[in-house]
Scaffold this active site. Structure first.
Site, PDB file in Angstrom:
ATOM      1  N   SER A 155     -32.046  10.939  15.845  1.00 31.65           N
ATOM      2  CA  SER A 155     -32.020   9.608  16.801  1.00 31.65           C
ATOM      3  C   SER A 155     -30.788   8.821  16.286  1.00 31.65           C
ATOM      4  O   SER A 155     -29.898   9.310  16.283  1.00 31.65           O
ATOM      5  CB  SER A 155     -33.357   8.818  16.599  1.00 31.65           C
ATOM      6  OG  SER A 155     -33.388   7.697  17.384  1.00 31.65           O
ATOM      7  N   HIS A 156     -31.106   7.648  15.677  1.00 23.73           N
ATOM      8  CA  HIS A 156     -29.771   6.777  15.634  1.00 23.73           C
ATOM      9  C   HIS A 156     -29.760   6.476  14.023  1.00 23.73           C
ATOM     10  O   HIS A 156     -29.072   5.482  13.484  1.00 23.73           O
ATOM     11  CB  HIS A 156     -30.046   5.280  16.210  1.00 23.73           C
ATOM     12  CG  HIS A 156     -31.345   4.819  15.813  1.00 23.73           C
ATOM     13  ND1 HIS A 156     -32.710   5.307  16.394  1.00 23.73           N
ATOM     14  CD2 HIS A 156     -31.680   3.713  14.911  1.00 23.73           C
ATOM     15  CE1 HIS A 156     -33.673   4.349  15.772  1.00 23.73           C
ATOM     16  NE2 HIS A 156     -33.065   3.389  15.039  1.00 23.73           N
TER      17      HIS A 156
ATOM     18  N   ASP B  58     -25.395   6.005  20.602  1.00 26.51           N
ATOM     19  CA  ASP B  58     -26.104   6.505  19.195  1.00 26.51           C
ATOM     20  C   ASP B  58     -26.045   8.116  19.221  1.00 26.51           C
ATOM     21  O   ASP B  58     -25.646   8.538  19.894  1.00 26.51           O
ATOM     22  CB  ASP B  58     -27.403   5.912  19.030  1.00 26.51           C
ATOM     23  CG  ASP B  58     -28.577   6.680  20.021  1.00 26.51           C
ATOM     24  OD1 ASP B  58     -27.964   7.101  21.005  1.00 26.51           O
ATOM     25  OD2 ASP B  58     -29.675   6.793  19.730  1.00 26.51           O
TER      26      ASP B  58
ATOM     27  N   ASP C 279     -28.240  10.529  19.590  1.00 25.15           N
ATOM     28  CA  ASP C 279     -28.695  11.274  20.646  1.00 25.15           C
ATOM     29  C   ASP C 279     -28.485  10.882  22.028  1.00 25.15           C
ATOM     30  O   ASP C 279     -28.931  11.614  22.955  1.00 25.15           O
ATOM     31  CB  ASP C 279     -30.172  11.674  20.520  1.00 25.15           C
ATOM     32  CG  ASP C 279     -30.928  10.520  20.641  1.00 25.15           C
ATOM     33  OD1 ASP C 279     -30.575   9.272  20.550  1.00 25.15           O
ATOM     34  OD2 ASP C 279     -32.254  10.540  20.673  1.00 25.15           O
TER      35      ASP C 279
ATOM     36  N   ASP D 243     -29.192   8.145  23.736  1.00 25.97           N
ATOM     37  CA  ASP D 243     -29.950   7.275  24.445  1.00 25.97           C
ATOM     38  C   ASP D 243     -29.751   5.661  24.252  1.00 25.97           C
ATOM     39  O   ASP D 243     -30.585   4.922  25.170  1.00 25.97           O
ATOM     40  CB  ASP D 243     -31.443   7.755  24.442  1.00 25.97           C
ATOM     41  CG  ASP D 243     -31.970   7.701  23.100  1.00 25.97           C
ATOM     42  OD1 ASP D 243     -31.111   7.155  22.092  1.00 25.97           O
ATOM     43  OD2 ASP D 243     -33.149   7.669  22.696  1.00 25.97           O
ATOM     44  N   ARG D 244     -29.364   5.354  23.384  1.00 27.14           N
ATOM     45  CA  ARG D 244     -28.976   3.980  23.092  1.00 27.14           C
ATOM     46  C   ARG D 244     -27.540   3.636  23.377  1.00 27.14           C
ATOM     47  O   ARG D 244     -26.601   4.488  23.156  1.00 27.14           O
ATOM     48  CB  ARG D 244     -29.124   3.570  21.611  1.00 27.14           C
ATOM     49  CG  ARG D 244     -30.902   3.775  21.466  1.00 27.14           C
ATOM     50  CD  ARG D 244     -31.093   3.519  19.888  1.00 27.14           C
ATOM     51  NE  ARG D 244     -32.377   4.169  19.362  1.00 27.14           N
ATOM     52  CZ  ARG D 244     -33.427   3.526  19.038  1.00 27.14           C
ATOM     53  NH1 ARG D 244     -33.295   2.046  19.135  1.00 27.14           N
ATOM     54  NH2 ARG D 244     -34.524   4.000  18.861  1.00 27.14           N
TER      55      ARG D 244
ATOM     56  N   THR E 115     -43.697  -1.366  21.957  1.00 24.29           N
ATOM     57  CA  THR E 115     -42.400  -0.853  21.690  1.00 24.29           C
ATOM     58  C   THR E 115     -42.696   0.978  21.965  1.00 24.29           C
ATOM     59  O   THR E 115     -43.727   1.370  21.210  1.00 24.29           O
ATOM     60  CB  THR E 115     -41.862  -0.851  20.325  1.00 24.29           C
ATOM     61  OG1 THR E 115     -41.623  -2.298  20.244  1.00 24.29           O
ATOM     62  CG2 THR E 115     -40.718  -0.075  19.868  1.00 24.29           C
TER      63      THR E 115
ATOM     64  N   GLU F 120     -35.340  -2.308  25.970  1.00 26.27           N
ATOM     65  CA  GLU F 120     -35.655  -2.644  24.623  1.00 26.27           C
ATOM     66  C   GLU F 120     -34.688  -3.395  23.850  1.00 26.27           C
ATOM     67  O   GLU F 120     -33.432  -3.214  24.111  1.00 26.27           O
ATOM     68  CB  GLU F 120     -36.162  -1.487  23.707  1.00 26.27           C
ATOM     69  CG  GLU F 120     -37.232  -0.559  24.263  1.00 26.27           C
ATOM     70  CD  GLU F 120     -37.724   0.486  23.351  1.00 26.27           C
ATOM     71  OE1 GLU F 120     -38.925   0.805  23.612  1.00 26.27           O
ATOM     72  OE2 GLU F 120     -36.774   1.196  23.005  1.00 26.27           O
TER      73      GLU F 120
ATOM     74  N   SER G  22     -33.861  -2.770  21.055  1.00 27.64           N
ATOM     75  CA  SER G  22     -33.109  -1.981  20.135  1.00 27.64           C
ATOM     76  C   SER G  22     -32.203  -0.999  20.752  1.00 27.64           C
ATOM     77  O   SER G  22     -31.714   0.055  20.643  1.00 27.64           O
ATOM     78  CB  SER G  22     -34.001  -1.110  19.420  1.00 27.64           C
ATOM     79  OG  SER G  22     -34.973  -0.535  20.597  1.00 27.64           O
TER      80      SER G  22
ATOM     81  N   LYS H 258     -34.776   6.443  27.828  1.00 25.35           N
ATOM     82  CA  LYS H 258     -33.455   5.618  27.675  1.00 25.35           C
ATOM     83  C   LYS H 258     -32.289   6.296  27.983  1.00 25.35           C
ATOM     84  O   LYS H 258     -32.278   7.326  27.696  1.00 25.35           O
ATOM     85  CB  LYS H 258     -33.633   4.514  26.736  1.00 25.35           C
ATOM     86  CG  LYS H 258     -34.069   5.140  25.438  1.00 25.35           C
ATOM     87  CD  LYS H 258     -33.945   4.158  24.247  1.00 25.35           C
ATOM     88  CE  LYS H 258     -34.417   4.478  22.889  1.00 25.35           C
ATOM     89  NZ  LYS H 258     -35.719   4.819  23.073  1.00 25.35           N
TER      90      LYS H 258
END
Length: 617
Positions: free
Chosen positions: A194-195, A364, A366, A368-369, A433, A452, A454, A465
């Site tokens: 993830s992040h 990030d 992967d 998605d952010r 969340t 979100e 985040s 996302k």
């Protein structure tokens, strides 16, 4: 496929040909006739035998990989038909396409009434004894005993054995969701940090997405966990070597899957194709490479999204190659923390402060952010980002076609989106969340855009996302409004007011101490005298209107999620929130959120850190 009968009499018809010739036909036409004969002789002793009924024709077609409907059978077997010979059968096969695996999966999914990836004996029996060419209970039992490989009383139709992997094992989380939906897969497995920091000593997670393309809901993950506690063994294939660099299908023979197909796909193309149908690529290309183009700086932070940025933004939309940096995915993210925020994307922030670039973005690990910056390092808060996209949603062609079904934000996210929803009379949902809550609303046709705090933003084009989607959404707004990021943001505050928002993370704290702190807060907040209390800061007074531990009842399935965070909500919509959370692997994380609403035009340009510290004091 050679359907072996008990006495193998069907092989007699092939005496003039060697078995090697059968398996390796000289050309496509000969291969076709070999398949025809194999299917025919699975039903009849000889190819000289004629078909004398519609039922025989159906069985022969099924043996050849066709799935004939009654209409198809009636087309070839009319009231005047008394028989069909082998040549007639071959002509029919030329006209009827083989049943694709995706069609089989759709049929299985219709029988799977619980949508859990399994077909029970009763579900299969009901389908096969009441529809189509009806079978007897004994025939159903025989089929089920063959298909139930692990003898658990259920048919796992995903055991068809087709695995799709991104080239070189790299695929962003949004792209996985896209591909799952495109090929109608049963689900997908994502191996991701993830992040969080990656590498041998960093974080690592295994994530399962369901057939909608979204994260598995708790009902499924809980079931997986319960099953995992009963496993006695698992099988591996250490000798199975898959070339992850070669696009195409590779087929293997293994004990439980015959055949087992691994398909390597272009990691970017399906996702890029989807984005072409969402955005106006011609307008974006003019914005990025036309006569009056803007300059952008995109930092992939050595995460998985690098090849997507290069292919879509640079190669297709024409932004210079040097506008995208850190685009080579690395297992340890180059030794950095791939979290797109002001702390961990400091290199991008400093570059943007130089004034050379009009828009900057970071992604990030992967993909998605995202974080969006304007010229001179102007920071767009994620809560504001989704609100601006909502207020300018018609700049995106996709929403011009679909309309806007609803908006949603996670509970800790600021109320900026609420202000837009109220002004534009759009339905707003406040969820716990976790993107799975948004996915449920999307699947029910209730939600179009969500976000979100985040740094996650997305829409119903997939069920995750989507960092690059969010950046293209901002570029679409810039192309439409012909303004800078800062000008768009300030105009937004003037129209809707501003939610000064900040978040403080206290990571890797002692779990027992963190839980005690939350309990003590609850005791103070749930005292009946707490509601109505007034707190003053500077020239502003805040009055407590609501004090609770957020609970959410899903409007789709009625499920209830409790204890999602302590909320102190003031009469003007300002809030203070405490949550125990985190996707890291060490200790507990306490998150403190401060959301202070201001509509006075003279005060909306203050520093949010100063403003929220004053408000919280």
């Amino acid at each position: 496929q050679y359907n072996r009968q008990k006495n193998n009499t069907y092989l007699q018809h092939f005496r003039v040909m060697s078995f090697q010739e059968l398996l390796r036909p000289a050309d496509e036409e000969e291969a076709f006739y070999v398949q025809c004969r194999a299917a025919y002789l699975a039903v009849f002793r000889s190819s000289l035998t004629c078909i004398t009924s519609k039922q025989q024709l159906c069985r022969a077609l099924q043996q050849a990989g066709r799935n004939p409907t009654n209409a198809t059978l009636n087309k070839y077997w009319t009231q005047r038909t008394s028989k069909l010979n082998f040549d007639d059968f071959c002509e029919i096969l030329k006209n009827e396409k083989r049943t694709e695996e995706t069609e089989l999966m759709r049929a299985f999914k219709k029988m799977d009434v619980n949508s859990d990836g399994y077909i029970s004996h009763s579900e299969l029996e009901k389908a096969l004894t009441t529809k189509g060419e009806k079978m007897t209970t004994e025939e159903v039992n025989a089929i089920f005993s063959l298909a139930d490989i692990n003898k658990d009383g259920k048919l796992d139709y995903s055991e068809i054995g087709h695995l799709v992997i991104g080239q070189n094992g790299i695929m962003s989380t949004p792209a996985v969701s896209c591909v799952i939906r495109k090929i109608k897969a049963v689900g997908g497995i994502i191996l991701t940090a993830s992040h969080n920091p990656g590498g041998p000593t960093g974080d690592f997670g295994i994530k399962y997405n369901i057939s909608s393309g979204g994260p598995a809901p708790e009902g499924i993950t809980n079931k997986i966990f319960e099953i995992s506690k009963t496993l006695q063994e698992y099988h591996i294939c250490p000798e199975l070597k898959v070339d992850l660099s070669k696009i195409g299908k590779q087929t293997f023979e293994v004990d439980t899957f015959k055949p087992f197909t691994v398909e390597i796909v272009d990691s970017v193309e399906a996702y890029a194709e989807m984005l072409r149908g969402i955005f106006d690529f011609a307008a974006l290309k003019d914005l990025l490479s036309g006569a009056n183009h803007i300059n952008v700086r995109l930092d992939a932070m050595h995460g998985v999204v690098g090849p997507y940025v290069k292919k879509i933004v640079c190669e297709e939309l024409g932004s210079p190659a040097n506008s995208a940096v850190n685009c080579v995915p690395k297992e340890d993210f180059g030794g950095h923390h791939p979290d797109p925020n002001l702390t961990y994307a400091a290199d991008l922030v400093n570059t943007m402060k130089g004034g050379e670039y009009d828009l900057g973005a970071a992604f990030d690990g992967d993909g998605d952010r995202n974080m969006v910056l304007g010229k001179n390092g102007f920071f767009v808060n994620p809560s504001d980002s989704v609100a601006v996209i909502a207020a300018n949603i018609t700049s995106i062609p996709y929403f011009q076609k679909t309309g806007v079904k609803g908006l949603a934000r996670s509970m800790p996210t600021s109320g900026a989106l609420d202000n837009v929803a109220k002004a534009l009379q759009m339905q707003l949902y406040e969820t716990p969340t976790g993107w799975k809550f948004f996915g449920n609303l999307m699947d029910a046709g209730k939600l179009s855009l969500c976000g979100e705090e985040s740094f996650g933003t997305g829409s119903d084009h997939i069920r995750e996302k989507d960092g690059l989607w969010a950046v293209l959404a901002w570029l679409s707004i810039l192309a439409t409004r012909k303004q800078s990021v800062e000008e768009i943001m300030k105009d937004h505050w003037q129209k809707f007011g501003r939610n000064f928002f900040t978040r403080y993370d206290y990571e890797e704290v002692d779990s027992d101490a963190a839980n005690k702190m939350i309990k003590d807060l609850e005791t103070a907040m749930f005292d009946p005298s707490f509601v109505g209390k007034k707190f003053s800061s500077g020239d502003k007074t805040y009055e407590v209107a609501v004090s609770d531990n957020f609970a959410y009842t899903d409007p789709v399935d009625g499920s209830v999620s409790k204890n999602q965070g302590l909320r102190i909500i003031f009469s003007d919509g300002s809030r203070i929130i405490f949550r125990l959370s985190g996707t890291g692997s060490a200790g507990a994380t306490i998150r403190l959120y401060i959301d202070s609403y201001e509509k006075d035009p003279q005060k909306i340009y203050q520093d949010p850190q100063v403003r929220t510290i004053i408000a919280a004091s």
